[in-house]
Design a protein around this motif. Structure first.
Motif, mmCIF file in Angstrom:
data_model
loop_
_atom_site.group_PDB
_atom_site.id
_atom_site.type_symbol
_atom_site.label_atom_id
_atom_site.label_comp_id
_atom_site.label_asym_id
_atom_site.label_seq_id
_atom_site.Cartn_x
_atom_site.Cartn_y
_atom_site.Cartn_z
ATOM 1 N N SER A 79 0.843 -1.196 0.000
ATOM 2 C CA SER A 79 0.000 0.000 0.000
ATOM 3 C C SER A 79 0.876 1.244 0.000
ATOM 4 O O SER A 79 2.010 1.215 0.485
ATOM 5 C CB SER A 79 -0.943 0.018 1.210
ATOM 6 N N ALA A 80 0.325 2.333 -0.538
ATOM 7 C CA ALA A 80 1.032 3.604 -0.523
ATOM 8 C C ALA A 80 0.727 4.403 0.732
ATOM 9 O O ALA A 80 1.498 5.276 1.119
ATOM 10 C CB ALA A 80 0.666 4.424 -1.760
ATOM 11 N N SER A 81 -0.414 4.117 1.364
ATOM 12 C CA SER A 81 -0.753 4.782 2.623
ATOM 13 C C SER A 81 -1.617 3.857 3.457
ATOM 14 O O SER A 81 -2.397 3.070 2.917
ATOM 15 C CB SER A 81 -1.482 6.109 2.376
ATOM 16 N N SER A 82 -1.470 3.967 4.765
ATOM 17 C CA SER A 82 -2.269 3.165 5.684
ATOM 18 C C SER A 82 -2.427 3.959 6.966
ATOM 19 O O SER A 82 -1.432 4.368 7.572
ATOM 20 C CB SER A 82 -1.595 1.825 5.963
ATOM 21 N N GLU A 83 -3.679 4.206 7.358
ATOM 22 C CA GLU A 83 -3.947 5.068 8.503
ATOM 23 C C GLU A 83 -4.907 4.388 9.476
ATOM 24 O O GLU A 83 -5.811 3.657 9.073
ATOM 25 C CB GLU A 83 -4.579 6.389 8.047
ATOM 26 N N MET A 87 -8.353 8.144 -0.457
ATOM 27 C CA MET A 87 -8.965 7.957 -1.765
ATOM 28 C C MET A 87 -8.224 8.745 -2.838
ATOM 29 O O MET A 87 -8.010 8.253 -3.963
ATOM 30 C CB MET A 87 -10.439 8.354 -1.701
ATOM 31 N N PHE A 88 -7.815 9.972 -2.509
ATOM 32 C CA PHE A 88 -7.088 10.762 -3.497
ATOM 33 C C PHE A 88 -5.731 10.133 -3.797
ATOM 34 O O PHE A 88 -5.284 10.116 -4.949
ATOM 35 C CB PHE A 88 -6.904 12.200 -3.017
ATOM 36 N N THR A 89 -5.090 9.591 -2.785
ATOM 37 C CA THR A 89 -3.827 8.882 -3.018
ATOM 38 C C THR A 89 -4.025 7.726 -3.981
ATOM 39 O O THR A 89 -3.257 7.543 -4.931
ATOM 40 C CB THR A 89 -3.253 8.364 -1.690
ATOM 41 N N SER A 90 -5.066 6.934 -3.756
ATOM 42 C CA SER A 90 -5.320 5.785 -4.628
ATOM 43 C C SER A 90 -5.629 6.211 -6.053
ATOM 44 O O SER A 90 -5.093 5.649 -7.012
ATOM 45 C CB SER A 90 -6.481 4.945 -4.074
ATOM 46 N N VAL A 91 -6.498 7.213 -6.221
ATOM 47 C CA VAL A 91 -6.940 7.616 -7.552
ATOM 48 C C VAL A 91 -5.837 8.347 -8.309
ATOM 49 O O VAL A 91 -5.599 8.080 -9.489
ATOM 50 C CB VAL A 91 -8.207 8.499 -7.436
ATOM 51 N N THR A 135 -2.913 3.442 -6.956
ATOM 52 C CA THR A 135 -2.263 2.578 -5.986
ATOM 53 C C THR A 135 -3.267 2.158 -4.925
ATOM 54 O O THR A 135 -4.464 2.437 -5.016
ATOM 55 C CB THR A 135 -1.056 3.300 -5.353
ATOM 56 N N VAL A 136 -2.769 1.480 -3.895
ATOM 57 C CA VAL A 136 -3.597 0.958 -2.812
ATOM 58 C C VAL A 136 -3.471 1.854 -1.586
ATOM 59 O O VAL A 136 -2.370 2.260 -1.214
ATOM 60 C CB VAL A 136 -3.169 -0.475 -2.444
ATOM 61 N N SER A 137 -4.604 2.162 -0.977
ATOM 62 C CA SER A 137 -4.634 2.820 0.320
ATOM 63 C C SER A 137 -5.465 1.977 1.283
ATOM 64 O O SER A 137 -6.336 1.217 0.854
ATOM 65 C CB SER A 137 -5.233 4.226 0.215
#
Length: 558
Positions: free
Chosen positions: A146-150, A166-170, A174-176
């Motif tokens: 994943s590129a981000s995980s919170e 969501m903006f990171t994924s779109v 990539t995967v968030s």
């Protein structure tokens, strides 16, 4: 990136911010946020840490919950939807083991640059960091795919956390991932959900295109290499560009269907599962235009450094491959401009002769392979029959394994759309991808090509097709063997331990799950059933008794 959104406050007092809209539950706000961003489906498996979200899903109609039998299938379906539509795919799972089961599908989305959001439950606030059942630091678990995980620990942080994820994924394809404590869903917030912000696609400076055009005009032996994401471009425009430039067309792994096979300069795939006559020709190219691909098969890099790479993602241009000029361009208007700029370009007739000769040699060899006969059925002949009966605009999903290489080698595409696990290459991708594709494109024919090994991994989700009335066709290459693994081990002088399979009667298993199913032992029977399956309102499975033949790529290396 692994972090915590905000410090937690009391989990018993709803948060209402003065001057904002009326408070809603966190679960309601999450679903509205997803709806505003175009999400139509969520794939997942129920678990007590996501009960609050599932309850909210049941109380609305904008987003459909697709309940599958295994979390890996949920993530693979989300990845397949994202690949097919370009929109955000979403999957939901229980904390701990649920997230662990998502990892395979998230890996597929991560390596294939598919925008996916994974939402998992987490322990209630007061149990985070304790020995509570199934508790684990989920941000650490998922960070490799994943590129981000919170971890969200306050109701007023939900909208911001979701918007960022969501903006990171779109934007980065990539995967968030979001971890949501089980007792957060029912709390309230007055922070309204945020719609998808308008963002202009990346575009290169016009001067860069002029440099590219000048380089292309120098070519005497040009080649065009197409990646699977080049499907965003008009295939007729790509064909006209090839005509104007006088180039051979090669496909990277999985790019079947981007340009129809009948184009006179289409030379099929490069590398494993492709045209064996293409690699020597590709090495002789003096200028290469690579569109939407970060892939070069090992040992097939051309002898020139004069390579122009066009990509919609900054990350693809950063991959250390040969490149004289890299262009970041998400739009599609540049291709007609290149065609116009090549009007005065003089095509090298000697190179065109080489391109056409390569195509003739391959077509002759391929036609011979595709017309083999025998029992059990030769895989290449099965692929030929599928090609002859399938709709020109069908969606085809490929599992990973020997059947994939036979398909890539022997299928002559028209306008079909192909979905596969490109870089992750997981077995079990085919069936989940077909289910998602049919949900996204209900009026199109969807056919899954899988092996007995791949189908065995996701067999329980035949029930998902029946439950939701998903009328797909699944063709199983059944030879009782993990054929690719067996052949590779033999090539290395190893004993192929673990490659023999004990299979059920797949047709009977499918019938027990409510499918129409047939055990196929002849080409005539296969042709009849393929035609019937196209008009069936039910899912159809064809258990094809396939010959255990080594793929030609492996035969050539023995």
């Amino acid at each position: 990136m692994v972090s915590m959104m905000t410090p937690t406050q009391s989990n018993s007092t709803p948060i209402v911010t003065p001057g904002t809209s009326a408070a809603q539950t966190v679960a309601q706000v999450m679903l509205e946020q997803l709806r505003l961003w175009g999400v139509q489906r969520i794939y997942g498996v129920a678990g007590d840490s996501v009960f609050g979200l599932l309850d909210a899903l049941a109380k609305q109609q904008a987003i459909t919950f697709i309940a599958v039998r295994h979390e890996s299938v949920a993530a693979l379906m989300a990845s397949a939807e994202a690949k097919l539509t370009g929109r955000l795919g979403v999957c939901v799972a229980q904390m701990g083991p649920g997230l662990a089961n998502l990892i395979n599908g998230l890996g597929d989305a991560f390596l294939d640059h598919a925008p996916v959001l994974a939402i998992t439950g987490q322990a209630p606030f007061y149990k985070i960091g304790t020995n509570y059942k199934q508790y684990i630091n989920q941000q650490q678990l998922v960070q490799a795919v994943s590129a981000s995980s919170e971890l969200i620990v306050h109701p007023d942080a939900v909208v911001e956390a979701m918007t960022q994820a969501m903006f990171t994924s779109v934007s980065r394809r990539t995967v968030s991932h979001l971890s949501v404590p089980s007792d957060l869903y029912g709390q309230t917030t007055a922070i309204p959900p945020k719609p998808l912000p308008p963002v202009a696609p990346p575009a290169s400076n016009p001067e860069v295109w002029q440099r590219a055009l000048a380089l292309l005009r120098t070519a005497q032996q040009p080649m065009l290499l197409l990646g699977s994401r080049a499907a965003r471009l008009d295939p007729e425009s790509i064909g006209r560009f090839a005509d104007a430039w006088g180039c051979g067309i090669a496909m990277a792994y999985g790019a079947i269907g981007v340009v129809p096979e009948d184009h006179p300069y289409m030379l099929h795939g490069l590398g494993e599962g492709g045209n064996p006559s293409l690699a020597p020709l590709f090495r002789r190219a003096d200028v290469v235009l690579a569109l939407d691909t970060s892939w070069w098969p090992e040992g097939v890099v051309p002898n020139t450094e004069r390579i122009v790479r066009v990509a919609g993602r900054q990350e693809d241009l950063g991959i250390p491959l040969p490149m004289e000029l890299g262009i970041l361009e998400e739009g599609t208007t540049w291709l007609p401009q290149l065609i116009e700029g090549l009007r005065s370009h003089e095509i090298n007739p000697g190179w065109i002769d080489h391109v056409k000769h390569c195509k003739r040699v391959w077509s002759t060899q391929n036609e011979r392979e595709r017309n083999e006969s025998g029992s059990p059925l030769p895989p290449s002949s099965v692929i030929r029959l599928v090609e002859q009966t399938i709709a020109e605009d069908a969606v085809i999903t490929l599992d990973e394994g020997d059947c994939t290489l036979w398909f890539l080698r022997n299928f002559r595409a028209k306008r079909q759309r192909l979905l596969l696990s490109d870089r992750w290459r997981t077995m079990g991708f085919g069936l989940p991808a077909a289910l998602a594709a049919k949900l996204c494109s209900p009026h199109k024919e969807v056919v899954c090509i899988t092996g007995d090994g791949g189908l065995g991994m996701v067999l329980a989700d035949l029930l998902t097709a029946k439950r939701y009335g998903i009328a797909i066709t699944v063709i199983v290459f059944n030879n009782g063997t993990l054929q690719m693994e067996q052949d590779k081990m033999i090539m290395k002088g190893l004993i192929p331990e673990g490659t023999q399979l004990t299979n059920p009667d797949f047709a009977k298993a499918a019938e027990a799950c409510g499918w129409e199913a047939f055990r196929i032992g002849s080409m005539d029977q296969l042709e009849d059933v393929l035609k019937q399956s196209r008009t069936s309102a039910n899912p159809v499975l064809l258990d094809v008794l396939a010959a255990p033949m080594p793929h030609p790529d492996f035969q050539a290396q023995t």
